[in-house]
Write a protein that holds these residues in place. Structure first.
Motif, PDB file in Angstrom:
ATOM      1  N   ALA A 336      17.600 -20.374  54.865  1.00 18.74           N
ATOM      2  CA  ALA A 336      16.427 -19.845  53.901  1.00 18.74           C
ATOM      3  C   ALA A 336      15.671 -20.892  53.592  1.00 18.74           C
ATOM      4  N   VAL A 337      14.296 -20.595  53.422  1.00 17.72           N
ATOM      5  CA  VAL A 337      13.422 -21.797  52.992  1.00 17.72           C
ATOM      6  C   VAL A 337      12.577 -21.106  52.056  1.00 17.72           C
ATOM      7  N   THR A 338      12.740 -21.937  51.063  1.00 14.94           N
ATOM      8  CA  THR A 338      11.856 -21.539  49.921  1.00 14.94           C
ATOM      9  C   THR A 338      10.163 -22.429  50.083  1.00 14.94           C
ATOM     10  N   LEU A 339       9.254 -21.623  49.978  1.00 14.47           N
ATOM     11  CA  LEU A 339       7.968 -22.075  49.873  1.00 14.47           C
ATOM     12  C   LEU A 339       7.474 -22.364  48.484  1.00 14.47           C
ATOM     13  N   SER A 340       7.433 -23.527  48.135  1.00 14.79           N
ATOM     14  CA  SER A 340       6.939 -24.178  46.954  1.00 14.79           C
ATOM     15  C   SER A 340       5.440 -23.775  46.418  1.00 14.79           C
ATOM     16  N   LEU A 341       5.351 -22.872  45.299  1.00 10.04           N
ATOM     17  CA  LEU A 341       3.860 -22.473  44.983  1.00 10.04           C
ATOM     18  C   LEU A 341       3.650 -23.627  43.654  1.00 10.04           C
ATOM     19  N   LYS A 342       4.200 -24.718  43.684  1.00 13.63           N
ATOM     20  CA  LYS A 342       4.149 -25.525  42.369  1.00 13.63           C
ATOM     21  C   LYS A 342       3.782 -26.909  42.819  1.00 13.63           C
ATOM     22  N   SER A 343       2.694 -26.967  43.650  1.00 14.48           N
ATOM     23  CA  SER A 343       2.059 -28.277  43.975  1.00 14.48           C
ATOM     24  C   SER A 343       1.111 -28.751  42.727  1.00 14.48           C
ATOM     25  N   ALA A 347      -1.996 -23.628  39.407  1.00 15.31           N
ATOM     26  CA  ALA A 347      -1.276 -22.915  38.585  1.00 15.31           C
ATOM     27  C   ALA A 347       0.236 -22.523  38.970  1.00 15.31           C
ATOM     28  N   PRO A 348       1.174 -22.903  38.374  1.00 14.50           N
ATOM     29  CA  PRO A 348       2.482 -22.325  39.038  1.00 14.50           C
ATOM     30  C   PRO A 348       2.748 -20.644  39.305  1.00 14.50           C
ATOM     31  N   GLY A 349       2.873 -20.620  40.580  1.00 18.22           N
ATOM     32  CA  GLY A 349       3.045 -19.348  41.067  1.00 18.22           C
ATOM     33  C   GLY A 349       1.844 -18.587  41.722  1.00 18.22           C
ATOM     34  N   ASP A 350       0.642 -19.279  41.670  1.00 16.59           N
ATOM     35  CA  ASP A 350      -0.593 -18.830  42.201  1.00 16.59           C
ATOM     36  C   ASP A 350      -0.524 -19.229  43.736  1.00 16.59           C
ATOM     37  N   VAL A 351      -1.158 -18.331  44.693  1.00 15.24           N
ATOM     38  CA  VAL A 351      -1.322 -18.336  45.858  1.00 15.24           C
ATOM     39  C   VAL A 351      -2.568 -17.711  46.642  1.00 15.24           C
ATOM     40  N   SER A 374      10.425 -14.939  44.496  1.00 14.83           N
ATOM     41  CA  SER A 374      11.509 -15.443  43.569  1.00 14.83           C
ATOM     42  C   SER A 374      11.140 -15.360  42.065  1.00 14.83           C
ATOM     43  N   HIS A 375      12.083 -15.161  41.205  1.00 19.08           N
ATOM     44  CA  HIS A 375      12.333 -15.128  39.753  1.00 19.08           C
ATOM     45  C   HIS A 375      11.348 -16.625  39.294  1.00 19.08           C
ATOM     46  N   GLU A 376      11.497 -17.625  40.161  1.00 16.80           N
ATOM     47  CA  GLU A 376      11.052 -18.960  39.529  1.00 16.80           C
ATOM     48  C   GLU A 376       9.499 -18.900  40.295  1.00 16.80           C
ATOM     49  N   GLN A 377       8.826 -17.922  40.879  1.00 17.58           N
ATOM     50  CA  GLN A 377       7.662 -17.915  41.110  1.00 17.58           C
ATOM     51  C   GLN A 377       7.348 -18.518  42.352  1.00 17.58           C
ATOM     52  N   ASN A 378       8.332 -18.674  43.316  1.00 19.12           N
ATOM     53  CA  ASN A 378       7.995 -19.171  44.520  1.00 19.12           C
ATOM     54  C   ASN A 378       8.187 -18.079  45.607  1.00 19.12           C
ATOM     55  N   MET A 379       7.905 -18.331  46.900  1.00 20.21           N
ATOM     56  CA  MET A 379       8.132 -17.320  48.030  1.00 20.21           C
ATOM     57  C   MET A 379       9.235 -17.907  49.177  1.00 20.21           C
ATOM     58  N   ILE A 380       9.699 -16.863  49.618  1.00 16.07           N
ATOM     59  CA  ILE A 380      11.015 -17.402  50.392  1.00 16.07           C
ATOM     60  C   ILE A 380      10.943 -16.796  51.737  1.00 16.07           C
ATOM     61  N   LEU A 381      11.130 -17.580  52.831  1.00 18.24           N
ATOM     62  CA  LEU A 381      11.341 -17.102  54.365  1.00 18.24           C
ATOM     63  C   LEU A 381      12.946 -17.185  54.398  1.00 18.24           C
ATOM     64  N   GLY A 407      13.727 -26.601  42.130  1.00 21.95           N
ATOM     65  CA  GLY A 407      14.880 -26.528  41.112  1.00 21.95           C
ATOM     66  C   GLY A 407      14.519 -28.274  40.419  1.00 21.95           C
ATOM     67  N   LEU A 408      13.618 -28.751  40.926  1.00 15.51           N
ATOM     68  CA  LEU A 408      13.265 -30.001  40.143  1.00 15.51           C
ATOM     69  C   LEU A 408      12.296 -29.820  38.947  1.00 15.51           C
ATOM     70  N   LEU A 409      12.024 -30.826  38.045  1.00 16.18           N
ATOM     71  CA  LEU A 409      11.391 -30.794  36.763  1.00 16.18           C
ATOM     72  C   LEU A 409       9.971 -30.362  37.109  1.00 16.18           C
ATOM     73  N   THR A 410       9.212 -30.557  38.160  1.00 14.18           N
ATOM     74  CA  THR A 410       7.966 -29.944  38.594  1.00 14.18           C
ATOM     75  C   THR A 410       7.857 -28.552  39.093  1.00 14.18           C
ATOM     76  N   ASP A 411       9.220 -28.147  39.413  1.00 15.98           N
ATOM     77  CA  ASP A 411       9.271 -26.464  39.871  1.00 15.98           C
ATOM     78  C   ASP A 411       8.960 -25.688  38.470  1.00 15.98           C
ATOM     79  N   ILE A 412       7.963 -25.640  37.733  1.00 15.14           N
ATOM     80  CA  ILE A 412       8.053 -25.145  36.405  1.00 15.14           C
ATOM     81  C   ILE A 412       7.613 -23.576  36.698  1.00 15.14           C
ATOM     82  N   ILE A 413       8.373 -22.983  35.642  1.00 12.38           N
ATOM     83  CA  ILE A 413       8.176 -21.488  35.576  1.00 12.38           C
ATOM     84  C   ILE A 413       7.038 -21.440  34.353  1.00 12.38           C
ATOM     85  N   CYS A 414       6.229 -20.656  34.533  1.00 11.61           N
ATOM     86  CA  CYS A 414       4.888 -20.581  33.812  1.00 11.61           C
ATOM     87  C   CYS A 414       4.114 -19.289  33.743  1.00 11.61           C
TER      88      CYS A 414
END
Length: 552
Positions: A336-343, A347-351, A374-381, A407-414
């Motif tokens: 399972a792969v998480t696509l990070s929307l936190k570059s 804005a965290p969670g924007d796509v 996800s609850h963390e505002q990312n997307m998953i394949l 899961g790291l510091l910059t994977d911010i829920i906002c």
């Protein structure tokens, strides 16, 4: 995933027609703002700081590639070319024109989507683990149970006007990725000594102005009685919940006021009239719903450990991405792969609409046409063949969603904060970006390890700051934006609320504050400790001394 029948489709199309007429009457001056308010809330429409905000329902975070493409098209046509993934796994549009909302809802209905009950004082989205159905540590797939709850709760006449909004979460795994203990009702699938399936029931969790961790009031509820017991809980809340003060209207306040023991007694008393009644679940009904959540056509594969290890050695960037963004799958040869929307800088969670279109294509090519939020505002394949991970990684890099920071510091829920929300005391997005820019050294991020950093622009806590390992809350001090920091929160098993560090800080020093907090952790940790472990061992004082000594 669940597929609408003719009745489902008819209901949402009727709702669109009804709301179109309501908006027509409002724009013609036939309805006042006050008269429109309950009507628009029933259809997920808010009036925010600069424009309406439409919250689109994504039950338990699951979407098809067809639905993703429709969202991309809608953001192009009716918004500013992007959407926002919320912590409730829903999708939000921040810039629709009021007169366009009925057209948006009509288009959503063509792909079995809607915005019903995403706002207002009703039972909102039922959420679960983003890896539901594929997680290696799963005891039972929670998605059928989420869908049963969704069908029970949508348009439930008795609970359409509760004292306050209401949220339910279901967990079916060893790890609690659904944060059940900070929901109004949390359900954990368990088995008794006889191997029978049931649910452990938590009530009265929630964040906002008065954060409270829920209390378990039933250690084993037989699955047949799931809906009858939920009925009993909601009836007790509807009867005794406060309606005179919205700040004291959530079920968590009622549970605390009565005590969990007394609340449980009242639920049992109400349940005595409901148990074994018409809402008792049968095997036939559970099987009917479960048929929508069968495994896709998996291949008979073997794990690709050796080949992936070689790719890791040849491509350090791939190794980092695989370490943080790829998780084990129940089926050999899959991941399972998480696509990070936190570059950084986003804005965290924007796509964006273009990203959504490409994600839909990738879902078709790599993951059986399915995407999760996800609850963390990312997307998953969720169903990617391990042999194709390197190919996928390259495409995700081009798309800008391969940042190896899950899961790291910059994977911010906002939350959207003061940039959009009329309730916010302060902006959230610039704080997130400033912290991401300060911590842009990936080696350092990997060395720090797992940290949840959550940001809310006000006490409504849409960014769940109370349960971040590091939480940031925007506050208003005589018209100026300041930020309060808390430490030690957790939304997982044995959830905990963060402790406030001390007086709030100005916006421009926030990256310095976080850097000093991290500095104390790095100095004090043992080799095997993560941030939360160190905090719980040494307490808040060393962090307080470092931060405030440097700021006075």
């Amino acid at each position: 995933m669940y597929v609408y029948d003719q009745y489902d489709q008819h209901i949402i199309e009727d709702r669109v027609r009804q709301f179109r007429d309501q908006i027509r009457r409002y724009l013609a001056g036939e309805l006042t703002d006050a008269e429109l308010l309950p009507l628009r809330l029933q259809n997920g429409l808010y009036i925010q700081r600069y424009a309406p905000m439409l919250r689109i329902a994504v039950p338990y975070g699951l979407m098809s590639s067809t639905q993703i493409r429709k969202l991309a098209d809608i953001t192009r046509k009716y918004d500013k070319g992007y959407a926002h993934i919320s912590t409730r796994t829903n999708v939000q549009l921040n810039w629709p024109e009021l007169e366009d909302v009925p057209d948006i809802l009509a288009e959503l209905a063509t792909v079995q989507m809607h915005a019903i009950q995403t706002s207002g004082n009703c039972i909102r989205n039922t959420t679960t683990d983003q890896f539901a159905g594929v997680a290696k540590d799963e005891l039972v797939d929670p998605r059928p149970w989420c869908e049963i709850i969704r069908q029970w709760s949508t348009f439930h006449p008795e609970f359409a006007f509760l004292p306050r909004k209401f949220k339910i979460a279901v967990n079916g795994a060893v790890s609690d990725r659904a944060a059940i203990e900070v929901h109004d009702i949390g359900l954990e699938a368990v088995r008794n000594d006889a191997g029978e399936l049931g649910f452990r029931v938590s009530v009265g969790g929630g964040l906002g102005r008065t954060p409270i961790v829920g209390s378990f009031i039933n250690e084993f509820l037989p699955w047949q009685q799931l809906l009858t017991y939920l009925d009993a809980i909601l009836r007790v809340y509807n009867r005794y919940g406060r309606r005179d003060n919205k700040f004291k209207a959530r079920i968590k306040i009622l549970v605390k006021a009565l005590t969990p023991e007394v609340f449980a007694e009242r639920v049992e008393a109400e349940w005595s009239y409901l148990k074994d009644g018409p809402n008792t679940l049968t095997e036939t009904e559970v099987e009917r719903v479960s048929k929508f959540f069968v495994d896709p056509d998996y291949k008979n594969l073997e794990d690709q450990d050796a080949a992936l290890a070689q790719l890791d050695a040849d491509h350090p960037g791939f190794a980092r991405w695989r370490q943080r963004n790829v998780v084990a799958h129940k089926k050999p040869g899959y991941a399972a792969v998480t696509l990070s929307l936190k570059s950084t800088g986003v804005a965290p969670g924007d796509v964006t609409d273009k990203q959504l279109d490409t994600i839909a294509d990738l879902a078709d090519r790599f993951s059986f046409g399915e995407v999760r939020n996800s609850h963390e505002q990312n997307m998953i394949l969720a169903d990617v063949e391990q042999s194709r991970l390197f190919e996928l990684w390259n495409e995700l890099r081009d798309l800008g969603v391969a940042t190896p920071n899950i899961g790291l510091l910059t994977d911010i829920i906002c939350c959207p904060g003061g940039d959009f929300c009329s309730l916010a005391n302060a902006k959230s997005i610039p704080i997130a970006e400033a912290i991401q820019r300060r911590f842009d050294d990936m080696d350092y991020l990997f060395d720090i390890g797992d940290i949840d950093l959550n940001i809310s622009g006000c006490m409504n806590a849409c960014g769940h700051h109370h349960v971040g390992h590091i939480g940031i809350l925007g506050v208003d001090k005589k018209g100026a934006e300041f930020y309060q920091v808390s430490l030690g929160g957790s939304s997982g098993r044995n959830a905990s609320l963060g402790q406030i560090l001390g007086p709030s800080f100005a916006q421009d020093v926030m990256p310095d504050v976080i850097e000093k907090v991290i500095g104390v952790y790095v100095e004090q940790r043992t080799e095997e400790e993560q941030f939360l472990d160190t905090f719980r061992r040494i307490g808040i004082d060393p962090f307080k001394e470092r931060v405030y000594a440097a700021n006075h």
